[in-house]
Motif scaffolding. Structure first.
Motif, PDB file in Angstrom:
ATOM      1  N   TYR A 195       0.829  -1.206   0.000  1.00 44.35           N
ATOM      2  CA  TYR A 195       0.000   0.000   0.000  1.00 44.35           C
ATOM      3  C   TYR A 195       0.866   1.259   0.000  1.00 44.35           C
ATOM      4  CZ  TYR A 195      -3.340   3.523   1.503  1.00 44.35           C
ATOM      5  OH  TYR A 195      -4.105   4.657   1.588  1.00 44.35           O
ATOM      6  N   LEU A 196       1.892   1.273   0.850  1.00 40.68           N
ATOM      7  CA  LEU A 196       2.754   2.450   0.973  1.00 40.68           C
ATOM      8  C   LEU A 196       3.818   2.527  -0.119  1.00 40.68           C
ATOM      9  CD1 LEU A 196       3.372   2.391   4.842  1.00 40.68           C
ATOM     10  CD2 LEU A 196       1.754   3.821   3.569  1.00 40.68           C
ATOM     11  N   LYS A 197       4.051   1.403  -0.805  1.00 37.53           N
ATOM     12  CA  LYS A 197       5.101   1.292  -1.817  1.00 37.53           C
ATOM     13  C   LYS A 197       6.463   1.649  -1.234  1.00 37.53           C
ATOM     14  CE  LYS A 197       2.051   2.096  -5.733  1.00 37.53           C
ATOM     15  NZ  LYS A 197       1.291   0.967  -5.459  1.00 37.53           N
ATOM     16  N   LYS A 198       6.689   1.183   0.009  1.00 36.63           N
ATOM     17  CA  LYS A 198       7.953   1.392   0.714  1.00 36.63           C
ATOM     18  C   LYS A 198       8.384   0.081   1.350  1.00 36.63           C
ATOM     19  CE  LYS A 198       7.325   6.222   1.947  1.00 36.63           C
ATOM     20  NZ  LYS A 198       7.252   7.184   3.034  1.00 36.63           N
ATOM     21  N   GLU A 199       9.635   0.049   1.775  1.00 39.52           N
ATOM     22  CA  GLU A 199      10.172  -1.118   2.456  1.00 39.52           C
ATOM     23  C   GLU A 199      10.088  -0.891   3.964  1.00 39.52           C
ATOM     24  OE1 GLU A 199      14.519  -3.081   2.858  1.00 39.52           O
ATOM     25  OE2 GLU A 199      13.849  -2.690   0.814  1.00 39.52           O
ATOM     26  N   LEU A 200       9.482  -1.846   4.680  1.00 38.08           N
ATOM     27  CA  LEU A 200       9.362  -1.771   6.136  1.00 38.08           C
ATOM     28  C   LEU A 200       9.951  -3.036   6.757  1.00 38.08           C
ATOM     29  CD1 LEU A 200       5.663  -0.579   6.536  1.00 38.08           C
ATOM     30  CD2 LEU A 200       7.690   0.809   6.864  1.00 38.08           C
ATOM     31  N   PHE A 201      10.787  -2.876   7.765  1.00 38.78           N
ATOM     32  CA  PHE A 201      11.341  -4.011   8.512  1.00 38.78           C
ATOM     33  C   PHE A 201      11.911  -5.088   7.594  1.00 38.78           C
ATOM     34  CE2 PHE A 201       7.708  -2.547  11.183  1.00 38.78           C
ATOM     35  CZ  PHE A 201       8.456  -1.962  12.188  1.00 38.78           C
ATOM     36  N   PHE A 202      12.651  -4.717   6.601  1.00 39.97           N
ATOM     37  CA  PHE A 202      13.279  -5.643   5.654  1.00 39.97           C
ATOM     38  C   PHE A 202      12.271  -6.367   4.768  1.00 39.97           C
ATOM     39  CE2 PHE A 202      15.902  -5.629   9.556  1.00 39.97           C
ATOM     40  CZ  PHE A 202      16.975  -4.916   9.063  1.00 39.97           C
ATOM     41  N   PHE A 203      11.027  -5.947   4.771  1.00 42.55           N
ATOM     42  CA  PHE A 203      10.017  -6.532   3.893  1.00 42.55           C
ATOM     43  C   PHE A 203       9.834  -5.609   2.701  1.00 42.55           C
ATOM     44  CE2 PHE A 203       8.826  -8.428   7.958  1.00 42.55           C
ATOM     45  CZ  PHE A 203       8.615  -9.744   7.593  1.00 42.55           C
TER      46      PHE A 203
END
Length: 187
Positions: A46-54
């Protein structure tokens, strides 16, 4: 409160573990971390970003990301449910057989509410037999039941994690000889 087993000529006390089994701890952790991963990947899509290595570069939010969020939330709720049942000790309790008083008390903890404490009392002379139930197949299961006149069969113990026929027969034989009733179920 931990109940210690007690066996004598006139009294037996058998603790029942209930939902506080090691396999339930394993599944609650596994489901939580798997669901958390699904939720994070859905949020990343949804955010098109990387979070916590995901990273979710190749996942479009509608429909894949939304479905992953849904499964993540559902899995987290399922793991909370498992933790809730383990904390409350649902299904745990004891079986008490007292020859001096001639009674059998079966106690289990349930879910919060009106029927949180489940207690069944009966006379030893009303017990017809001990029944052994064994189911083979993909998910083998075995259980011991107390057959009482005028009542449905009462489960004494359900053995799901260890399927050992000798142990079940030994336990049923000990209990049947203590209560002086026959054993049913094995042909």
């Amino acid at each position: 409160m931990k109940i210690k087993p007690c066996k004598s000529q006139v009294f037996r006390l058998e603790p029942i573990i209930g939902s506080r089994k090691y396999i339930n701890y394993f599944w609650s952790f596994s489901i939580f971390f798997g669901a958390f991963g699904f939720l994070i990947v859905g949020i990343c899509s949804y955010l098109k970003k990387e979070l916590f290595f995901f990273s979710a570069e190749n996942i479009i939010f509608i429909p894949q990301g939304a479905v992953m969020c849904f499964y993540g939330i559902a899995g987290i709720f399922l793991s909370f449910y498992l933790w809730f049942t383990m904390i409350l000790g649902v299904g745990s309790g004891f079986n008490e057989f007292n020859k001096n008083e001639g009674i059998v008390n079966i106690f289990r903890w349930g879910f919060p509410g009106q029927n949180r404490r489940i207690k069944i009392c009966c006379l030893i002379k009303d017990i017809k037999s001990i029944r052994i139930y064994i189911r083979d197949g993909i998910s083998p299961r075995s259980a011991l039941y107390l057959k009482i006149r005028g009542m449905p069969d009462i489960p004494l113990d359900v053995i799901e994690d260890r399927f050992n026929l000798n142990e079940i027969e030994k336990r049923a034989t000990e209990l049947a000889s203590f209560l002086r009733v026959p054993i049913e179920g094995l042909e």
